[in-house]
Scaffold this active site. Sequence first.
Site: not given
Length: 366
Positions: A93, A106, A113, A117, A120, A166, A221, A339
Amino acid sequence: MDPLPDLRAMTLDDAEAFAVAQGWAKFRGEQIWRWVHDRGVRSFDEMSNLSREVRARLAEIAVIGGLDVAEVQTSKDGTRKLRLTTRDGQSIESVLIPDGDKTTQCISSQIGCAVDCQFCATAKMGLKRNLDAGEIVDQVYVARRLLAEVDPGRRLTNLVYMGMGEPLHNYENLIKSLQILTHDKGAGLSQRRITVSTSGLVPKLERLGAEAIRPNLAVSLNAPNDAIRDEIMPINRKWNIAKLLAALRAYPLEQRRRITFEYVLLAGVNDSLGDAAQLARLLRGIKCKVNVIPFNPHPESAYVRPSDAVTDAFQAECKRLGMPTYLRTARGDDIDAACGQLANRSNGTPVVPLRVRKVVPIPAVD
């Protein structure tokens, strides 16, 4: 049998070397490369200033790789999410975000991935494979064609490697795609309008800082201490906050550039005033800004978005403590395009084939 080389994945130097290897003049490589990366053609027949013999030979020895548009979803705020299909039938996407005269795309660097995380949606897919450089750059070319058709007055101005994956885990293809997209004989995007986002792969940050191409850097972060970051970002157990910040303090920044720290706010996890104070102490002395991102809910995560009052208080405390802090308003969250929401979810929107063949090059923006 090895697959044919993909012209979409070649830098200009690669294309020139490829042409010479065929017994052609070096300029022929540039000629072919500009058709692919400046004009955005998708077939050899469109290369009108090449002889029929050269085009026939190219069809035998090379391909022009590309992504197919499987679905385009449009948010109520104008954000568009493109679900694109790769040559092996996988889906990725990419998101187009209009904002006044600016349009940000984006883009994805991997299918899925491996960083895991916990907030996500892409992480829950696992990692299927890296995208090659041609698949990365073709997301931009597909977006250009789409904008030329549905919104001719709008052009792509900014690019962020913040989609699926990533980017630093796919380092070689990341760099190659940057070389292609920033070349003034191709797409001509300005390095200052491109941002690469990372969860914090410390050794790759050191390599990125030594590259000739220097995009803007954003670091996910999301926590003011190792205890919280260990919980929500397992990568922190390998490169903790101290190691990450040491690498960032050593990262070479040009004048007027700053590192962006992305901070996803999770209700009851990392959103207190104490967390804000600890964050300010952590980042003291680093040329940076902080983007506060209220969590965007999705079915794969049990986290909750903080209230507006808590979000406002967190941002205000960061500012009071001297950190340039900005609130990232959710864009496209009604179509799972915000996001942390990218996970190849479909709403069954019918696909209208793009009619535009001729692509207007993107002017460089300083």
